[in-house]
Design a protein around this motif. Structure first.
Motif, PDB file in Angstrom:
ATOM      1  N   LYS A 147       0.832  -1.203   0.000  1.00  0.00           N
ATOM      2  CA  LYS A 147       0.000   0.000   0.000  1.00  0.00           C
ATOM      3  C   LYS A 147       0.870   1.259   0.000  1.00  0.00           C
ATOM      4  CE  LYS A 147      -1.934   0.933   3.952  1.00  0.00           C
ATOM      5  NZ  LYS A 147      -2.822   0.839   5.112  1.00  0.00           N
ATOM      6  N   GLU A 148       1.888   1.283   0.857  1.00  0.00           N
ATOM      7  CA  GLU A 148       2.732   2.471   1.030  1.00  0.00           C
ATOM      8  C   GLU A 148       3.692   2.692  -0.137  1.00  0.00           C
ATOM      9  OE1 GLU A 148       2.695   1.632   5.847  1.00  0.00           O
ATOM     10  OE2 GLU A 148       4.458   1.153   4.631  1.00  0.00           O
ATOM     11  N   PRO A 164      -2.568   9.497   2.572  1.00  0.00           N
ATOM     12  CA  PRO A 164      -1.495   8.507   2.668  1.00  0.00           C
ATOM     13  C   PRO A 164      -0.583   8.726   3.876  1.00  0.00           C
ATOM     14  CG  PRO A 164      -1.744   9.199   0.392  1.00  0.00           C
ATOM     15  CD  PRO A 164      -2.617  10.104   1.217  1.00  0.00           C
ATOM     16  N   LYS A 165      -0.232   9.976   4.163  1.00  0.00           N
ATOM     17  CA  LYS A 165       0.651  10.243   5.306  1.00  0.00           C
ATOM     18  C   LYS A 165      -0.011   9.845   6.618  1.00  0.00           C
ATOM     19  CE  LYS A 165       3.444  13.956   3.275  1.00  0.00           C
ATOM     20  NZ  LYS A 165       3.755  15.405   3.294  1.00  0.00           N
ATOM     21  N   VAL A 166      -1.295  10.182   6.746  1.00  0.00           N
ATOM     22  CA  VAL A 166      -2.032   9.822   7.966  1.00  0.00           C
ATOM     23  C   VAL A 166      -2.080   8.304   8.116  1.00  0.00           C
ATOM     24  CG1 VAL A 166      -4.291   9.858   9.090  1.00  0.00           C
ATOM     25  CG2 VAL A 166      -3.423  11.918   7.979  1.00  0.00           C
ATOM     26  N   MET A 167      -2.408   7.624   7.018  1.00  0.00           N
ATOM     27  CA  MET A 167      -2.550   6.165   7.055  1.00  0.00           C
ATOM     28  C   MET A 167      -1.215   5.484   7.328  1.00  0.00           C
ATOM     29  SD  MET A 167      -4.799   3.950   4.338  1.00  0.00           S
ATOM     30  CE  MET A 167      -6.323   4.784   4.762  1.00  0.00           C
ATOM     31  N   ARG A 313      18.171  -7.646  -1.723  1.00  0.00           N
ATOM     32  CA  ARG A 313      17.812  -6.312  -1.231  1.00  0.00           C
ATOM     33  C   ARG A 313      17.212  -6.391   0.162  1.00  0.00           C
ATOM     34  NH1 ARG A 313      16.837  -1.251  -2.149  1.00  0.00           N
ATOM     35  NH2 ARG A 313      17.857  -1.215  -4.175  1.00  0.00           N
ATOM     36  N   ILE A 314      17.663  -5.492   1.042  1.00  0.00           N
ATOM     37  CA  ILE A 314      17.227  -5.503   2.437  1.00  0.00           C
ATOM     38  C   ILE A 314      15.907  -4.766   2.610  1.00  0.00           C
ATOM     39  CG2 ILE A 314      17.823  -4.735   4.781  1.00  0.00           C
ATOM     40  CD1 ILE A 314      20.813  -5.126   3.890  1.00  0.00           C
ATOM     41  N   PHE A 315      15.812  -3.557   2.053  1.00  0.00           N
ATOM     42  CA  PHE A 315      14.587  -2.776   2.144  1.00  0.00           C
ATOM     43  C   PHE A 315      13.873  -2.816   0.792  1.00  0.00           C
ATOM     44  CE2 PHE A 315      17.466  -0.618   5.232  1.00  0.00           C
ATOM     45  CZ  PHE A 315      16.770  -0.987   6.376  1.00  0.00           C
ATOM     46  N   PRO A 316      12.540  -3.048   0.782  1.00  0.00           N
ATOM     47  CA  PRO A 316      11.830  -3.166  -0.492  1.00  0.00           C
ATOM     48  C   PRO A 316      11.826  -1.859  -1.276  1.00  0.00           C
ATOM     49  CG  PRO A 316      10.274  -3.054   1.325  1.00  0.00           C
ATOM     50  CD  PRO A 316      11.635  -3.196   1.935  1.00  0.00           C
ATOM     51  N   ARG A 317      12.007  -1.985  -2.582  1.00  0.00           N
ATOM     52  CA  ARG A 317      11.886  -0.847  -3.487  1.00  0.00           C
ATOM     53  C   ARG A 317      11.070  -1.321  -4.685  1.00  0.00           C
ATOM     54  NH1 ARG A 317      13.962   1.498   0.108  1.00  0.00           N
ATOM     55  NH2 ARG A 317      15.805   2.858   0.155  1.00  0.00           N
ATOM     56  N   THR A 318      10.182  -0.503  -5.158  1.00  0.00           N
ATOM     57  CA  THR A 318       9.422  -0.823  -6.362  1.00  0.00           C
ATOM     58  C   THR A 318       9.592   0.320  -7.350  1.00  0.00           C
ATOM     59  OG1 THR A 318       7.391   0.246  -5.606  1.00  0.00           O
ATOM     60  CG2 THR A 318       7.713  -2.057  -4.972  1.00  0.00           C
ATOM     61  N   LYS A 319       9.318   0.052  -8.614  1.00  0.00           N
ATOM     62  CA  LYS A 319       9.515   1.072  -9.647  1.00  0.00           C
ATOM     63  C   LYS A 319       8.592   2.278  -9.449  1.00  0.00           C
ATOM     64  CE  LYS A 319      11.175  -2.367 -12.913  1.00  0.00           C
ATOM     65  NZ  LYS A 319      10.862  -3.195 -14.091  1.00  0.00           N
ATOM     66  N   ALA A 320       7.554   2.101  -8.655  1.00  0.00           N
ATOM     67  CA  ALA A 320       6.649   3.220  -8.384  1.00  0.00           C
ATOM     68  C   ALA A 320       7.350   4.329  -7.608  1.00  0.00           C
ATOM     69  CB  ALA A 320       5.436   2.735  -7.584  1.00  0.00           C
ATOM     70  N   VAL A 321       8.490   4.006  -6.990  1.00  0.00           N
ATOM     71  CA  VAL A 321       9.203   5.010  -6.201  1.00  0.00           C
ATOM     72  C   VAL A 321       9.926   6.019  -7.089  1.00  0.00           C
ATOM     73  CG1 VAL A 321      11.462   3.898  -5.978  1.00  0.00           C
ATOM     74  CG2 VAL A 321      10.574   5.216  -4.081  1.00  0.00           C
ATOM     75  N   ILE A 322      10.210   5.641  -8.347  1.00  0.00           N
ATOM     76  CA  ILE A 322      10.920   6.547  -9.256  1.00  0.00           C
ATOM     77  C   ILE A 322      10.065   7.793  -9.516  1.00  0.00           C
ATOM     78  CG2 ILE A 322      11.951   6.798 -11.537  1.00  0.00           C
ATOM     79  CD1 ILE A 322      13.405   4.837  -9.691  1.00  0.00           C
ATOM     80  N   GLY A 323      10.694   8.963  -9.347  1.00  0.00           N
ATOM     81  CA  GLY A 323       9.978  10.216  -9.523  1.00  0.00           C
ATOM     82  C   GLY A 323       9.267  10.690  -8.285  1.00  0.00           C
ATOM     83  N   ARG A 324       9.404   9.947  -7.192  1.00  0.00           N
ATOM     84  CA  ARG A 324       8.712  10.296  -5.942  1.00  0.00           C
ATOM     85  C   ARG A 324       9.627  11.128  -5.049  1.00  0.00           C
ATOM     86  NH1 ARG A 324       6.412   5.815  -1.591  1.00  0.00           N
ATOM     87  NH2 ARG A 324       4.758   7.094  -0.699  1.00  0.00           N
ATOM     88  N   SER A 325       9.046  12.087  -4.332  1.00  0.00           N
ATOM     89  CA  SER A 325       9.810  12.863  -3.363  1.00  0.00           C
ATOM     90  C   SER A 325      10.304  11.947  -2.255  1.00  0.00           C
ATOM     91  CB  SER A 325       8.933  13.968  -2.771  1.00  0.00           C
ATOM     92  OG  SER A 325       9.553  14.555  -1.650  1.00  0.00           O
ATOM     93  N   VAL A 326      11.576  12.045  -1.892  1.00  0.00           N
ATOM     94  CA  VAL A 326      12.132  11.146  -0.881  1.00  0.00           C
ATOM     95  C   VAL A 326      11.443  11.326   0.460  1.00  0.00           C
ATOM     96  CG1 VAL A 326      13.990  12.691  -0.113  1.00  0.00           C
ATOM     97  CG2 VAL A 326      14.296  10.196   0.029  1.00  0.00           C
ATOM     98  N   GLN A 327      10.949  12.537   0.747  1.00  0.00           N
ATOM     99  CA  GLN A 327      10.250  12.768   2.003  1.00  0.00           C
ATOM    100  C   GLN A 327       8.994  11.901   2.105  1.00  0.00           C
ATOM    101  OE1 GLN A 327      11.514  15.166   0.138  1.00  0.00           O
ATOM    102  NE2 GLN A 327      12.748  16.527   1.422  1.00  0.00           N
ATOM    103  N   ASN A 328       8.351  11.658   0.964  1.00  0.00           N
ATOM    104  CA  ASN A 328       7.133  10.844   0.957  1.00  0.00           C
ATOM    105  C   ASN A 328       7.426   9.353   0.977  1.00  0.00           C
ATOM    106  OD1 ASN A 328       5.431  13.065   0.906  1.00  0.00           O
ATOM    107  ND2 ASN A 328       5.413  13.166  -1.320  1.00  0.00           N
ATOM    108  N   CYS A 329       8.709   8.987   0.886  1.00  0.00           N
ATOM    109  CA  CYS A 329       9.100   7.572   0.930  1.00  0.00           C
ATOM    110  C   CYS A 329       9.383   7.101   2.349  1.00  0.00           C
ATOM    111  CB  CYS A 329      10.347   7.336   0.069  1.00  0.00           C
ATOM    112  SG  CYS A 329      10.104   7.674  -1.676  1.00  0.00           S
ATOM    113  N   HIS A 330       9.272   8.004   3.314  1.00  0.00           N
ATOM    114  CA  HIS A 330       9.554   7.667   4.706  1.00  0.00           C
ATOM    115  C   HIS A 330       8.332   7.914   5.571  1.00  0.00           C
ATOM    116  CE1 HIS A 330      13.610   8.105   3.058  1.00  0.00           C
ATOM    117  NE2 HIS A 330      14.040   7.375   4.059  1.00  0.00           N
ATOM    118  N   PRO A 331       8.169   7.128   6.641  1.00  0.00           N
ATOM    119  CA  PRO A 331       7.065   7.364   7.568  1.00  0.00           C
ATOM    120  C   PRO A 331       7.148   8.767   8.148  1.00  0.00           C
ATOM    121  CG  PRO A 331       8.148   5.267   8.034  1.00  0.00           C
ATOM    122  CD  PRO A 331       9.014   5.989   7.034  1.00  0.00           C
ATOM    123  N   PRO A 332       6.003   9.394   8.470  1.00  0.00           N
ATOM    124  CA  PRO A 332       6.016  10.749   9.023  1.00  0.00           C
ATOM    125  C   PRO A 332       6.941  10.913  10.228  1.00  0.00           C
ATOM    126  CG  PRO A 332       3.784  10.084   8.498  1.00  0.00           C
ATOM    127  CD  PRO A 332       4.641   8.870   8.279  1.00  0.00           C
TER     128      PRO A 332
END
Length: 403
Positions: A147-148, A164-167, A313-332
């Motif tokens: 989901k995230e 998404p951030k709240v969830m 790979r230790i931490f999951p990465r998917t191609k959906a992360v490309i083009g995403r702000s790194v701040q939004n890739c981490h929990p609040p």
């Protein structure tokens, strides 16, 4: 049309007022009695817009997160009546719903009865039964990770960021609760009431999250995302894995096969000239993937541009992360650490930073490097993650080839 717009604006203000009054301490019943009529027929997109406006007006994500369970209860009566579009078996949303059914069934048929047995008698056998069931429930991490890391990035592209951030914040609270329960059971010291209370709280949080996904997130995502984006989500899902169950059928969509063929036929020739040699794009890709560690690069604007695909790979990465702000890739809860690190890199205060953590049998070294051009201008940040447990275990010397 103007009446419709005005009605939406009016409802938007009423919904924001609901949240504010809850924030000041009013009870759920008081709010429901006062605003029950105003929120009749409220849609997921309106809730999303409401949360977006609250964030824009300065209400911290944490505040909305603290109210998440409360405002879900307020809106529950109207949201649950919304028509859910029919999903085809194998579709990512169909699979997420199947997982939710399996999670609820596991709680009702396994955890609850065994928790009651433990409450009556905290024998080692009853403790072991609970440990086994909580370990299976931890599979929910894969559900939340898909989901995230797959759905949230696409919602962000449509400027849907607050829900998404709240969830994600609540997902992390559930993860933390389950980890705490596992430790309490593993090192049980007779604190029966505490264990029972924690497990009940965790299962309630999980059930509330299922309601929020089914009634808010899934309809909103189905309404927003394109078919091509669902194809990308479908293709990336296997990399993260599934919770308790696996999809019982493949998503039968012709476009999936077409897109895969196009990807497989994509150009792999072309060369990049370096100061010290020339490599093809295929050689560069395979070299990066052969390095025993995970690499992720974000550019000077904090946008994820690349990650390697090491098979371990230790931490999951998917191609959906490309083009995403790194701040939004981490929990609040951890975004402030990311932002402080980037400020130090961009200002030149630091050129690198290291962290190391234990993850079961893994001893994970996470290294960050500021990437600069020949004039010292900041180009971006490279993250390199590696399990160094095998390296730490090295002793003596090795001078011969292995068999």
């Amino acid at each position: 049309m103007s009446e419709l717009i005005n009605n939406r604006e009016y409802r938007q203000e009423i919904l924001k007022e609901v949240i504010r009054e809850l924030h000041t301490g009013k009870t759920v019943d008081e709010v429901k009695a006062k605003f029950g009529k105003a929120i009749e027929g409220v849609s997921p997109s309106e809730i999303s817009a409401m949360e977006q406006e609250l964030v824009k007006e300065g209400l911290p994500i944490e505040e909305i997160q603290n109210l998440c369970d409360v405002h879900a209860a307020v809106f529950k009566g109207s949201i649950e009546e919304i028509h859910h579009p029919e999903e085809v078996p194998g579709h990512p949303i169909h699979t997420l719903r199947q997982e939710n059914d399996a999670i609820q069934e596991h709680i009702l048929e396994n955890i609850n009865p065994k928790l009651e047995a433990f409450r009556i008698e905290d024998s080692q056998n009853n403790i072991n039964n609970l440990i086994e069931d909580i370990n299976l429930l931890w599979d929910i991490d894969k559900h939340y990770s898909r989901k995230e890391n797959l759905i949230f990035p696409y919602l962000e592209k449509y400027n849907i960021t607050a829900p998404p951030k709240v969830m994600w914040g609540v997902d992390d609270e559930i993860r933390a609760l389950l980890k705490e329960i596992k430790l309490l059971l593993k090192d049980y010291r007779g604190n029966k009431d505490e264990v029972v209370e924690k497990i009940k709280h965790a299962t309630k949080q999980i059930e509330e999250m299922i309601f929020k996904e089914e009634s808010i997130l899934f309809p909103m995502a189905l309404e927003t995302l394109t078919e091509d984006e669902w194809i990308e989500i479908y293709d990336e899902s296997d990399e993260i894995g599934y919770a308790i169950i696996s999809p019982d059928t493949e998503w039968k969509l012709k476009r999936v096969d077409v897109d895969r063929k196009e990807k497989n036929n994509s150009l792999k020739d072309g060369y990049v000239k370096f100061e010290t040699g020339i490599l093809s794009s295929e050689e560069i890709n395979q070299i990066f993937n052969a390095i025993p560690g995970d690499m992720t690069f974000i550019d000077k604007d904090d946008i994820v541009k690349y990650f390697s695909q090491d098979e371990n790979r230790i931490f999951p990465r998917t191609k959906a992360v490309i083009g995403r702000s790194v701040q939004n890739c981490h929990p609040p809860a951890s975004v402030h650490v990311v932002e402080k690190l980037l400020v130090d890199f961009k200002s030149g205060k630091k050129d690198s930073e290291d962290f190391w953590i234990k993850m079961g049998d893994l001893y994970v070294l996470i290294r960050y490097f500021a990437i600069r051009d020949e004039n010292g201008e900041y180009l971006g940040t490279l993250e390199f993650t590696q399990d160094i447990a095998p390296i730490r275990a090295i002793e003596g010397e090795k001078r011969l080839l292995s068999d």
